[in-house]
Design an enzyme around this catalytic site. Structure first.
Site, PDB file in Angstrom:
ATOM      1  N   TYR A  16       0.833  -1.219   0.000  1.00 11.27           N
ATOM      2  CA  TYR A  16       0.000   0.000   0.000  1.00 11.27           C
ATOM      3  C   TYR A  16       0.864   1.264   0.000  1.00 11.27           C
ATOM      4  CZ  TYR A  16      -4.694   1.992   0.710  1.00 11.27           C
ATOM      5  OH  TYR A  16      -5.885   2.638   0.574  1.00 11.27           O
TER       6      TYR A  16
ATOM      7  N   LYS B 275      -3.556   7.741   3.507  1.00  7.62           N
ATOM      8  CA  LYS B 275      -4.740   7.388   4.321  1.00  7.62           C
ATOM      9  C   LYS B 275      -4.525   7.769   5.787  1.00  7.62           C
ATOM     10  CE  LYS B 275      -7.644   5.631   1.329  1.00  7.62           C
ATOM     11  NZ  LYS B 275      -8.707   6.517   0.824  1.00  7.62           N
TER      12      LYS B 275
HETATM   13  N1  LIG Z   1     -11.573  -0.736  -2.868  1.00 15.01           N
HETATM   14  C1  LIG Z   1     -11.004  -0.927  -1.682  1.00 15.01           C
HETATM   15  O1  LIG Z   1     -10.476  -2.007  -1.365  1.00 15.01           O
HETATM   16  C2  LIG Z   1     -11.034   0.188  -0.668  1.00 15.01           C
HETATM   17  C3  LIG Z   1     -10.855  -0.122   0.686  1.00 15.01           C
HETATM   18  C4  LIG Z   1     -10.854   0.914   1.617  1.00 15.01           C
HETATM   19  C5  LIG Z   1     -11.026   2.230   1.177  1.00 15.01           C
HETATM   20  N2  LIG Z   1     -11.185   2.478  -0.151  1.00 15.01           N
HETATM   21  C6  LIG Z   1     -11.351   3.887  -0.558  1.00 15.01           C
HETATM   22  O2  LIG Z   1     -12.632   4.073  -1.098  1.00 15.01           O
HETATM   23  C7  LIG Z   1     -12.624   5.235  -1.914  1.00 15.01           C
HETATM   24  C8  LIG Z   1     -13.323   4.933  -3.220  1.00 15.01           C
HETATM   25  O3  LIG Z   1     -12.548   4.023  -3.981  1.00 15.01           O
HETATM   26  P1  LIG Z   1     -13.180   2.756  -4.702  1.00 15.01           P
HETATM   27  O4  LIG Z   1     -12.497   1.569  -4.130  1.00 15.01           O
HETATM   28  O5  LIG Z   1     -14.659   2.829  -4.742  1.00 15.01           O
HETATM   29  O6  LIG Z   1     -12.573   2.886  -6.186  1.00 15.01           O
HETATM   30  P2  LIG Z   1     -13.071   3.663  -7.495  1.00 15.01           P
HETATM   31  O7  LIG Z   1     -11.944   3.550  -8.471  1.00 15.01           O
HETATM   32  O8  LIG Z   1     -14.389   3.173  -7.918  1.00 15.01           O
HETATM   33  O9  LIG Z   1     -13.208   5.173  -6.966  1.00 15.01           O
HETATM   34  C9  LIG Z   1     -12.124   6.062  -6.851  1.00 15.01           C
HETATM   35  C10 LIG Z   1     -12.623   7.392  -7.361  1.00 15.01           C
HETATM   36  O10 LIG Z   1     -11.661   8.431  -7.189  1.00 15.01           O
HETATM   37  C11 LIG Z   1     -11.893   9.338  -8.248  1.00 15.01           C
HETATM   38  N3  LIG Z   1     -10.780  10.271  -8.423  1.00 15.01           N
HETATM   39  C12 LIG Z   1      -9.468   9.967  -8.673  1.00 15.01           C
HETATM   40  N4  LIG Z   1      -8.779  11.128  -8.847  1.00 15.01           N
HETATM   41  C13 LIG Z   1      -9.670  12.155  -8.692  1.00 15.01           C
HETATM   42  C14 LIG Z   1      -9.568  13.567  -8.753  1.00 15.01           C
HETATM   43  N5  LIG Z   1      -8.405  14.194  -9.030  1.00 15.01           N
HETATM   44  N6  LIG Z   1     -10.691  14.318  -8.517  1.00 15.01           N
HETATM   45  C15 LIG Z   1     -11.869  13.728  -8.236  1.00 15.01           C
HETATM   46  N7  LIG Z   1     -12.032  12.391  -8.191  1.00 15.01           N
HETATM   47  C16 LIG Z   1     -10.940  11.616  -8.413  1.00 15.01           C
HETATM   48  C17 LIG Z   1     -12.081   8.422  -9.452  1.00 15.01           C
HETATM   49  O11 LIG Z   1     -12.701   9.107 -10.536  1.00 15.01           O
HETATM   50  C18 LIG Z   1     -12.972   7.354  -8.867  1.00 15.01           C
HETATM   51  O12 LIG Z   1     -14.332   7.672  -9.053  1.00 15.01           O
HETATM   52  C19 LIG Z   1     -11.150   5.643  -2.048  1.00 15.01           C
HETATM   53  O13 LIG Z   1     -10.857   6.652  -1.106  1.00 15.01           O
HETATM   54  C20 LIG Z   1     -10.432   4.355  -1.667  1.00 15.01           C
HETATM   55  O14 LIG Z   1      -9.114   4.587  -1.226  1.00 15.01           O
HETATM   56  C21 LIG Z   1     -11.206   1.497  -1.078  1.00 15.01           C
END
Ligand SMILES: NC(=O)c1ccc[n+]([C@@H]2O[C@H](COP(=O)([O-])OP(=O)(O)OC[C@H]3O[C@@H](n4cnc5c(N)ncnc54)[C@H](O)[C@@H]3O)[C@@H](O)[C@H]2O)c1
Length: 255
Positions: A154, A161
């Protein structure tokens, strides 16, 4: 309209596919009585297509959280659809490839800076952009991945984070007087675009599948989305600066 979020007006960022955590939040929120406005980044026509798959088609506003002009104009753009906001969902994360997959020692500052701007600073930037529309009782909710530990692949995203978790506590401190809450959901691994961009992500998948006390589905975004809804609702009126783990209990056990 009935439901947990009846009558609430929400701004939901971060939908890019229907596997996005934000998509599940938007869907469940609508099913529970909320009016939802989405923001989209980059491939807007794709986000608009995905938005049509929601129970109610939702308007999409363009927002790149690194674009000062987009942030400055956000409140006015949101006002074209709703007259105020009761909740804002930050579901945004990005780190250049050099920052992930074991590259911690070599990633250059320019790349680390991008990761921190998009994944950490943007939480505060988004909240401030939406603040003119928010009043007492409203809430900001973001998504983290437990940053109390250093994970194998990570790397700088973990640092981002950790910063996000701190930023949420500071937002809670600074917006508390206005009656605005800030809380995070720490989700376990879910197969989204963001997750697939992490080389070695399958290590998380294996660990959670084998060890989470409650078990863990890598493709079910609903538990994380439900927690977001709860934190946006009136059922956590005295909770701010908090992190709710939605990880099958993984954070609570020894490896
Ligand atoms: N998927 C996992 O395992 C997981 C676990 C814990 C937390 N998260 C967190 O959840 C959140 C959503 O991620 P996800 O997993 O749904 O993936 P995802 O790829 O569906 O969503 C990530 C989003 O970030 C947006 N993004 C990236 N750069 C950007 C910018 N400059 N301006 C505006 N938007 C921007 C993308 O367009 C996308 O919609 C993130 O913060 C991620 O770190 C994900």
């Amino acid at each position: 309209m009935s439901g947990l979020l009846a009558g609430k007006r929400l701004l939901v960022t971060g939908v890019i596919t229907d596997a996005s955590i934000a998509f599940s939040v938007a869907k469940l929120a609508q099913e529970n009585g909320a009016q939802v406005v989405l923001t989209g980044y980059g491939r807007l026509s794709l986000v608009e297509r995905i938005a049509k798959r929601l129970p109610e088609p939702a308007p999409v506003i363009e927002l790149d959280v690194t674009d000062a002009g987009h942030l400055a104009g956000l409140a006015d753009k949101v006002r074209e659809h709703v007259d105020g906001l009761d909740g804002v969902v930050h579901s945004i994360g990005f780190a250049p490839q050099s920052c992930l997959g074991g590259g911690f020692l070599d990633a250059p500052w320019e790349d680390v800076a991008t990761a921190l701007q998009v994944s950490t600073y943007s939480y505060k930037a988004l909240a401030m952009a939406a603040l003119p529309l928010m009043g007492p009782g409203s809430a900001v909710v973001g998504l983290t991945f437990d940053a109390t530990k250093a994970w194998p692949v990570y790397d700088w995203m973990g640092v981002a984070k950790a910063g996000l978790e701190s930023a949420s506590r500071y937002l809670a401190l600074h917006l508390g007087k206005q009656g605005i809450r800030s809380n995070l959901v720490a989700a376990g691994p879910l197969r989204t675009i963001a997750a697939k961009s992490i080389p070695g992500f399958e290590q998380f998948e294996d660990a959670w599948t084998e060890r989470a006390p409650l078990g863990w589905s890598l493709t079910d975004q609903e538990p994380a989305a439900r927690a977001c809804l709860a934190l946006l609702s009136d059922w956590f009126p005295a909770t701010t600066g908090e992190i709710v783990h939605v990880d099958g209990g993984y954070h609570a056990i020894g490896a």
